[in-house]
Write a protein that holds these residues in place. Structure first.
Motif, PDB file in Angstrom:
ATOM      1  N   SER A  89     -20.231  27.425 -35.919  1.00  0.00           N
ATOM      2  CA  SER A  89     -19.589  27.463 -34.609  1.00  0.00           C
ATOM      3  C   SER A  89     -19.076  26.066 -34.264  1.00  0.00           C
ATOM      4  CB  SER A  89     -20.578  27.927 -33.553  1.00  0.00           C
ATOM      5  OG  SER A  89     -21.567  26.934 -33.342  1.00  0.00           O
ATOM      6  N   LEU A  90     -18.211  25.976 -33.266  1.00  0.00           N
ATOM      7  CA  LEU A  90     -17.691  24.674 -32.835  1.00  0.00           C
ATOM      8  C   LEU A  90     -18.826  23.756 -32.372  1.00  0.00           C
ATOM      9  CD1 LEU A  90     -14.487  25.746 -30.884  1.00  0.00           C
ATOM     10  CD2 LEU A  90     -14.615  24.666 -33.126  1.00  0.00           C
ATOM     11  N   ALA A  91     -19.810  24.324 -31.664  1.00  0.00           N
ATOM     12  CA  ALA A  91     -20.946  23.530 -31.198  1.00  0.00           C
ATOM     13  C   ALA A  91     -21.741  22.970 -32.363  1.00  0.00           C
ATOM     14  CB  ALA A  91     -21.845  24.379 -30.296  1.00  0.00           C
ATOM     15  N   GLU A  92     -21.939  23.777 -33.402  1.00  0.00           N
ATOM     16  CA  GLU A  92     -22.678  23.317 -34.586  1.00  0.00           C
ATOM     17  C   GLU A  92     -21.895  22.235 -35.333  1.00  0.00           C
ATOM     18  OE1 GLU A  92     -25.309  27.123 -35.927  1.00  0.00           O
ATOM     19  OE2 GLU A  92     -23.146  27.246 -36.230  1.00  0.00           O
ATOM     20  N   LYS A  93     -20.586  22.383 -35.396  1.00  0.00           N
ATOM     21  CA  LYS A  93     -19.760  21.372 -36.059  1.00  0.00           C
ATOM     22  C   LYS A  93     -19.849  20.031 -35.335  1.00  0.00           C
ATOM     23  CE  LYS A  93     -16.418  24.582 -37.987  1.00  0.00           C
ATOM     24  NZ  LYS A  93     -15.034  25.079 -37.947  1.00  0.00           N
ATOM     25  N   ALA A 141     -34.685  33.469 -32.581  1.00  0.00           N
ATOM     26  CA  ALA A 141     -33.550  32.549 -32.423  1.00  0.00           C
ATOM     27  C   ALA A 141     -33.002  32.107 -33.782  1.00  0.00           C
ATOM     28  CB  ALA A 141     -33.963  31.340 -31.590  1.00  0.00           C
ATOM     29  N   MET A 142     -33.885  31.799 -34.716  1.00  0.00           N
ATOM     30  CA  MET A 142     -33.449  31.379 -36.049  1.00  0.00           C
ATOM     31  C   MET A 142     -32.729  32.524 -36.763  1.00  0.00           C
ATOM     32  SD  MET A 142     -33.007  29.369 -38.573  1.00  0.00           S
ATOM     33  CE  MET A 142     -33.919  27.898 -38.256  1.00  0.00           C
ATOM     34  N   ILE A 143     -33.256  33.721 -36.648  1.00  0.00           N
ATOM     35  CA  ILE A 143     -32.629  34.878 -37.296  1.00  0.00           C
ATOM     36  C   ILE A 143     -31.276  35.171 -36.671  1.00  0.00           C
ATOM     37  CG2 ILE A 143     -32.867  37.354 -37.757  1.00  0.00           C
ATOM     38  CD1 ILE A 143     -34.626  35.435 -39.496  1.00  0.00           C
ATOM     39  N   ARG A 144     -31.169  35.022 -35.360  1.00  0.00           N
ATOM     40  CA  ARG A 144     -29.855  35.206 -34.708  1.00  0.00           C
ATOM     41  C   ARG A 144     -28.855  34.181 -35.243  1.00  0.00           C
ATOM     42  NH1 ARG A 144     -29.641  38.260 -29.764  1.00  0.00           N
ATOM     43  NH2 ARG A 144     -31.714  39.005 -29.216  1.00  0.00           N
ATOM     44  N   THR A 145     -29.300  32.927 -35.422  1.00  0.00           N
ATOM     45  CA  THR A 145     -28.430  31.882 -35.965  1.00  0.00           C
ATOM     46  C   THR A 145     -28.018  32.228 -37.389  1.00  0.00           C
ATOM     47  OG1 THR A 145     -29.443  30.201 -34.564  1.00  0.00           O
ATOM     48  CG2 THR A 145     -28.254  29.421 -36.505  1.00  0.00           C
ATOM     49  N   LEU A 146     -28.968  32.636 -38.219  1.00  0.00           N
ATOM     50  CA  LEU A 146     -28.640  33.040 -39.592  1.00  0.00           C
ATOM     51  C   LEU A 146     -27.668  34.218 -39.598  1.00  0.00           C
ATOM     52  CD1 LEU A 146     -32.119  32.802 -41.364  1.00  0.00           C
ATOM     53  CD2 LEU A 146     -30.110  31.389 -41.808  1.00  0.00           C
ATOM     54  N   GLY A 147     -27.907  35.191 -38.709  1.00  0.00           N
ATOM     55  CA  GLY A 147     -27.015  36.343 -38.598  1.00  0.00           C
ATOM     56  C   GLY A 147     -25.612  35.934 -38.177  1.00  0.00           C
ATOM     57  N   ASP A 148     -25.533  35.025 -37.222  1.00  0.00           N
ATOM     58  CA  ASP A 148     -24.225  34.517 -36.790  1.00  0.00           C
ATOM     59  C   ASP A 148     -23.511  33.815 -37.934  1.00  0.00           C
ATOM     60  OD1 ASP A 148     -24.605  35.486 -34.225  1.00  0.00           O
ATOM     61  OD2 ASP A 148     -25.251  33.549 -33.415  1.00  0.00           O
ATOM     62  N   HIS A 149     -24.248  33.022 -38.707  1.00  0.00           N
ATOM     63  CA  HIS A 149     -23.648  32.337 -39.855  1.00  0.00           C
ATOM     64  C   HIS A 149     -23.155  33.349 -40.887  1.00  0.00           C
ATOM     65  CE1 HIS A 149     -25.951  28.309 -39.135  1.00  0.00           C
ATOM     66  NE2 HIS A 149     -24.968  28.504 -38.270  1.00  0.00           N
TER      67      HIS A 149
END
Length: 86
Positions: A79-83, A48-56
């Motif tokens: 992402s909008l959710a992260e903002k 999950a963390m790697i997917r988040t880093l990849g998305d970033h």
């Protein structure tokens, strides 16, 4: 299977070639094949963390493509959710 499509960018999760990583976190960018590979130590990071880093990272690439003359620190990649969380 994990796929992300953006204007001019497509990503696919590819199984690792080796069962271990030499370093904690490594990004491999293959320009000729237009591939980005992420190797990571599974005792430090989960998928999950790697997917988040990849998305970033993909978000940052998209921002650079859309505004190539901008300062790196001023580019938006969350992402909008992260903002909303911040």
């Amino acid at each position: 299977n994990y796929n992300v499509k953006m204007k001019g960018i497509k990503s696919t999760l590819i199984p690792p070639e080796f069962p271990y990583s030499k370093f904690d976190l490594t990004f491999f960018c293959e320009i000729e094949n237009r591939q980005i590979k992420i190797e990571f130590a599974t005792d430090l990071y989960d998928e999950a963390m790697i997917r988040t880093l990849g998305d970033h990272y993909l978000g940052l690439l998209k921002a650079v493509i859309e505004a190539p003359n901008s300062e790196l620190g001023k580019l938006e990649f969350l992402s909008l959710a992260e903002k909303k969380i911040i």
